[in-house]
Design an enzyme around this catalytic site. Structure first.
Site: not given
Length: 510
Positions: A51, A305
């Site tokens: 992110k 992720s």
């Protein structure tokens, strides 16, 4: 649309803060499934999640005036950390609105990066609405977690790195999906530069908003969203991301909680790192796709992720892993209530390892045992055990996919109580509840029920997750059953299931 995003991805100047993460060959996973599997290690970013790419790229695109006025975001954790870290680097004031159910490790990290944290609501959508109200009130600039061209472009740099790090043949790339920012950026770049590579989106079964949108041919809002993989617990796919994904991905794969837990273990065994549930989601999808399509000798890439999870959750993850790997099966088996029955049962199972065995004497000619059995890897192990037991005359109920059995019954076997004969019109009804886990939540739940109906059974176990799970039986007069259902539905944020007819309850606790 493709040219628009390709230029933005190539122009993203994020590497003074974000890292180019490695693409690691997963030796153990590859050997086990017969394909060459690589992990894109976004868990190695400074904030342990991809992110940071999109958040920083968006901040760089703001005007000096917007940065001076401060920024705000709503996030369950990873976007919050990426934005807080990026804002500190640029000297921008950041405010983050987070659901109250956000794991403490993420809340503490955001505060540690210097951002102001506001805890509001139980899910992302509630936090997002509050953040939007503060934009109007305080004049902040809102930084979306996924539904923004600059954010999507920042996440798209993951794909740029993958193709640079592995210029040879790639069969497929698997990308986790929540709001869709990472998937949109990756799919756009891959399909423009290497259209021969398949790109699959992976979602949790209980939060599959992209799958629902593609089936309806429009964005839809899921009525309920599972929160185990909190990083992708989104009720509706983004507008911009949906417009990109509907034309670029090759399919959507869904994975259940057990499959995600198994993927967390896989990543640990190959990297000695612990992925969060959303971080291991793409590998769970990769494994499922490879098995269902009988893939062999292909090159497959999964994006790991993130690694932001509470340590307390590892117990729950570990418990669910064996079932997720299809190496353990759970059964209810009826055996004669007589000496030597246990020994005969174990002998009839053969060389299979028993992982769990629960029983309590209740009288009668037959006994019901709750047993966990180690099975061979693959889909046929359970069927083979059932066939073996049935051929030896046993009555068998497969509980491997029974959520109530896995969450509660395995810890409760034994203990039955008949209702007093004077209460013949009273029924014992069994309900499973789920509600946000936070200080005082259990007491609040019990206070709602106080004095209404007698509680005859209760099981709660802290799994270190964002939501509490309770199994409870109540003695409810027959003429009040409908009123009870209406009452449960009126409890805000409390989901419930009627489990009275669940075979796990009927066999062991009724």
């Amino acid at each position: 649309m493709p040219h628009f995003y390709i230029k933005r991805i190539l122009d993203a100047r994020i590497y003074d803060l974000a890292e180019e993460t490695p693409l690691d060959y997963a030796k153990s996973i590859s050997a086990r499934i017969g394909n060459s599997v690589y992990l894109k290690r976004e868990d190695l970013q400074p904030v342990f999640s991809f992110k940071i790419r999109g958040a920083y790229n968006k901040l760089l695109a703001l005007t000096d005036e917007q940065r001076a006025g401060g920024v705000i975001a709503a996030s369950a954790g990873n976007h919050a950390q990426g934005l807080a870290y990026s804002a500190r680097h640029l000297g921008v004031k950041a405010t983050i609105v987070m659901p109250k159910t956000t794991p403490a490790i993420k809340v503490d990290a955001v505060r540690g990066y210097g951002a102001q944290v506001i805890l509001h609501g139980d899910v992302f959508d509630e936090a997002s609405k509050h953040a939007q109200s503060l934009v109007e009130e305080k004049g902040f600039t809102y930084i979306p977690p996924y539904d923004d061209p600059d954010v999507i472009a920042g996440q798209g740099t993951v794909a740029m790195e993958i193709l640079r790090q592995h210029p040879k043949h790639i069969d497929a790339i698997f990308v986790p999906v929540g709001g869709g920012g990472l998937a949109a950026g990756v799919a756009t770049y891959i399909k423009y530069v290497r259209p021969d590579i398949k790109v699959f989106a992976v979602e949790p079964e209980d939060a599959a908003c992209l799958k629902a949108a593609l089936e309806a041919n429009e964005r839809v809002v899921l009525p309920e969203v599972g929160i185990f993989a909190d990083g992708v617990a989104v009720a509706q796919i983004g507008k911009e991301t949906y417009d990109v994904l509907k034309d670029t991905i090759d399919g959507v794969i869904t994975a259940n909680t057990d499959e995600i837990c198994a993927a967390i273990k896989d990543i640990f065994e190959d990297t000695r790192s612990i992925a969060e549930p959303a971080g291991a989601l793409s590998l769970a999808g990769l494994k499922k796709y490879a098995e269902e399509h009988d893939l062999n000798s292909q090159t497959l890439i999964a994006i790991d992720s993130g690694a932001n999870t509470n340590f307390d959750r590892l117990r729950y993850i570990s418990e669910r892993t064996e079932i997720g790997e299809k190496r353990e099966a759970l059964f209810a088996v009826e055996i004669p209530e007589q000496p030597g029955a246990y020994a005969k049962f174990c002998k009839d199972l053969g060389s299979r390892n028993i992982t769990e065995f629960n029983y309590r004497y209740t009288g009668g000619d037959n006994a019901h045992i709750f047993v966990g059995v180690q099975v061979s890897h693959g889909g046929n192990g359970r069927a083979e055990v059932i066939e073996t037991l049935q051929s030896n005359g046993y009555q068998v109920e497969d509980l491997t996919d029974n959520e109530m059995a896995k969450l509660h019954i395995r810890y409760m076997v034994g203990g039955r109580k008949a209702l007093p004969t004077s209460e013949g019109n009273v029924q014992e009804r069994v309900y499973r509840f789920q509600f946000p886990e936070r200080p005082g939540a259990l007491m609040k739940f019990l206070s709602h029920l106080a004095g209404r109906w007698n509680i005859s059974m209760f099981h709660y176990r802290n799994h270190g997750s964002a939501f509490a799970r309770i199994l409870m039986a109540m003695q409810i007069p027959e003429n009040e059953l409908e009123a009870a259902e209406v009452f449960f539905k009126s409890l805000e944020s409390y989901r419930f299931w009627d489990e009275t007819d669940n075979p796990a309850y009927q066999l062991f606790l009724s």
